[in-house]
Design an enzyme around this catalytic site. Structure first.
Site, PDB file in Angstrom:
ATOM      1  N   ASP A  12       1.234  -1.069  -0.118  1.00 18.10           N
ATOM      2  CA  ASP A  12      -0.365  -0.226   0.108  1.00 18.10           C
ATOM      3  C   ASP A  12       0.904   0.971   0.204  1.00 18.10           C
ATOM      4  O   ASP A  12       0.588   1.960   0.933  1.00 18.10           O
ATOM      5  CB  ASP A  12      -0.796   0.163   0.899  1.00 18.10           C
ATOM      6  N   VAL A  13       2.394   1.095  -1.120  1.00 17.25           N
ATOM      7  CA  VAL A  13       2.539   2.521  -0.939  1.00 17.25           C
ATOM      8  C   VAL A  13       2.409   3.044  -2.117  1.00 17.25           C
ATOM      9  O   VAL A  13       3.082   4.074  -2.748  1.00 17.25           O
ATOM     10  CB  VAL A  13       4.065   2.544  -0.686  1.00 17.25           C
ATOM     11  N   GLY A  14       2.065   2.937  -3.349  1.00 14.90           N
ATOM     12  CA  GLY A  14       1.298   3.559  -4.281  1.00 14.90           C
ATOM     13  C   GLY A  14       2.346   2.557  -5.789  1.00 14.90           C
ATOM     14  O   GLY A  14       1.841   3.119  -6.910  1.00 14.90           O
ATOM     15  N   LYS A  15       2.407   1.438  -5.365  1.00 14.11           N
ATOM     16  CA  LYS A  15       2.352   0.793  -6.598  1.00 14.11           C
ATOM     17  C   LYS A  15       1.728   1.048  -7.569  1.00 14.11           C
ATOM     18  O   LYS A  15       1.942   1.101  -9.278  1.00 14.11           O
ATOM     19  CB  LYS A  15       3.374  -0.562  -6.395  1.00 14.11           C
ATOM     20  N   THR A  16       0.245   0.319  -7.798  1.00 20.43           N
ATOM     21  CA  THR A  16      -0.308   0.301  -8.197  1.00 20.43           C
ATOM     22  C   THR A  16      -0.607   1.563  -8.965  1.00 20.43           C
ATOM     23  O   THR A  16       0.002   2.100 -10.623  1.00 20.43           O
ATOM     24  CB  THR A  16      -1.310  -0.229  -7.882  1.00 20.43           C
ATOM     25  N   LYS A  32       0.823  -7.917 -13.807  1.00 19.40           N
ATOM     26  CA  LYS A  32       0.866  -8.037 -13.213  1.00 19.40           C
ATOM     27  C   LYS A  32       1.095  -9.677 -12.993  1.00 19.40           C
ATOM     28  O   LYS A  32       0.506 -10.396 -13.353  1.00 19.40           O
ATOM     29  CB  LYS A  32      -0.687  -7.395 -12.174  1.00 19.40           C
ATOM     30  N   GLY A 100       5.488  -6.069  -9.292  1.00 20.68           N
ATOM     31  CA  GLY A 100       4.652  -6.649  -8.215  1.00 20.68           C
ATOM     32  C   GLY A 100       3.856  -7.248  -7.355  1.00 20.68           C
ATOM     33  O   GLY A 100       3.407  -6.155  -7.205  1.00 20.68           O
ATOM     34  N   GLY A 102       3.427  -6.864  -3.026  1.00 20.57           N
ATOM     35  CA  GLY A 102       4.264  -6.238  -1.613  1.00 20.57           C
ATOM     36  C   GLY A 102       5.537  -5.546  -1.827  1.00 20.57           C
ATOM     37  O   GLY A 102       6.147  -4.975  -3.264  1.00 20.57           O
ATOM     38  N   PRO A 186      -7.879  14.199  -4.275  1.00 20.60           N
ATOM     39  CA  PRO A 186      -9.092  13.652  -4.011  1.00 20.60           C
ATOM     40  C   PRO A 186      -9.901  12.468  -5.204  1.00 20.60           C
ATOM     41  O   PRO A 186     -10.610  11.564  -4.302  1.00 20.60           O
ATOM     42  CB  PRO A 186      -9.559  14.897  -3.678  1.00 20.60           C
TER      43      PRO A 186
END
Length: 207
Positions: A12-16, A32, A100, A102, A186
């Site tokens: 959940d750091v913004g890879k996608t 993916k 990837g 995670g 936003p």
């Protein structure tokens, strides 16, 4: 031709989001390799929704696993064993963005981590970092793991509100190329992704 593997310093750091921006910027294909968690949507479906250029193709995952967990655990829950030989780059004459799951040391199978998949595929890494307590350590550990395995780092993306002291230290300590920033939005839609894609396209043209 850019063939890039998007990894992060954690979940959940913004890879996608970064994968979508790079796919749009390069008009690249997207893949993916393993999706763990199918509800409410998949990362590939999210990227497909955010990408609006007509050139990108979206290649099917090697594994689609229902449980939102580490891939090795999600596979075990379905009685599946993930095998290194099942991961083969899609055939394409286009740029390719691979996302990837995670962080680098997420297990896929006994003795086979996400970083091992990255090395097997022979791609350069784009690392996504987000500021939180401990993120300097996690970012440096991620970059060190890549360096030890002689995996090239194409760039580092800081995602979130600017934190100059943290980011300056990471940049000076590691010397990795810093890619354009992604700010909290936003609303995240295809128009926003196109705006960021313009910045990333200009960055690629300069380096």
């Amino acid at each position: 031709m850019q063939h890039l593997f998007i990894t992060g310093i954690g979940t959940d750091v913004g890879k996608t989001v970064v994968a979508a921006i790079l796919t749009e910027a390069l008009r690249a294909d997207y893949w993916k390799p393993v999706q763990a968690g199918l509800m409410p949507t998949t990362d590939a479906a999210t990227v497909r929704q955010l990408v609006s250029n007509p050139a990108s193709r979206f290649h099917p995952e090697a594994y689609r696993l229902a449980l939102p967990a580490s891939p090795h655990a999600a596979a075990a829950a379905e009685g599946i064993a993930l095998t290194p030989s099942a991961f083969r780059l899609p055939r394409t004459d286009n740029h390719l963005v691979v996302e990837g799951a995670g962080g680098l040391l997420v297990p896929l199978a006994p003795g086979f981590l996400m970083v091992d998949l990255l090395a097997q595929l022979g791609l350069a890494a784009v690392v996504v970092s987000r500021n939180y307590l401990g993120s300097i350590n996690h970012t440096l550990l991620t970059l060190e793991a890549l360096r030890q395995r002689q995996i090239p780092v194409r760039g580092l993306v800081f995602n979130g509100e600017p934190t100059p002291a943290t980011e300056d230290f990471i940049a000076q300590h590691t010397g990795v190329p810093i890619m354009p920033r992604v700010l909290p939005e936003p609303v995240l839609d295809a128009a926003v992704v196109r705006r960021y894609a313009t910045e990333f396209r200009a960055w690629f043209a300069q380096v």
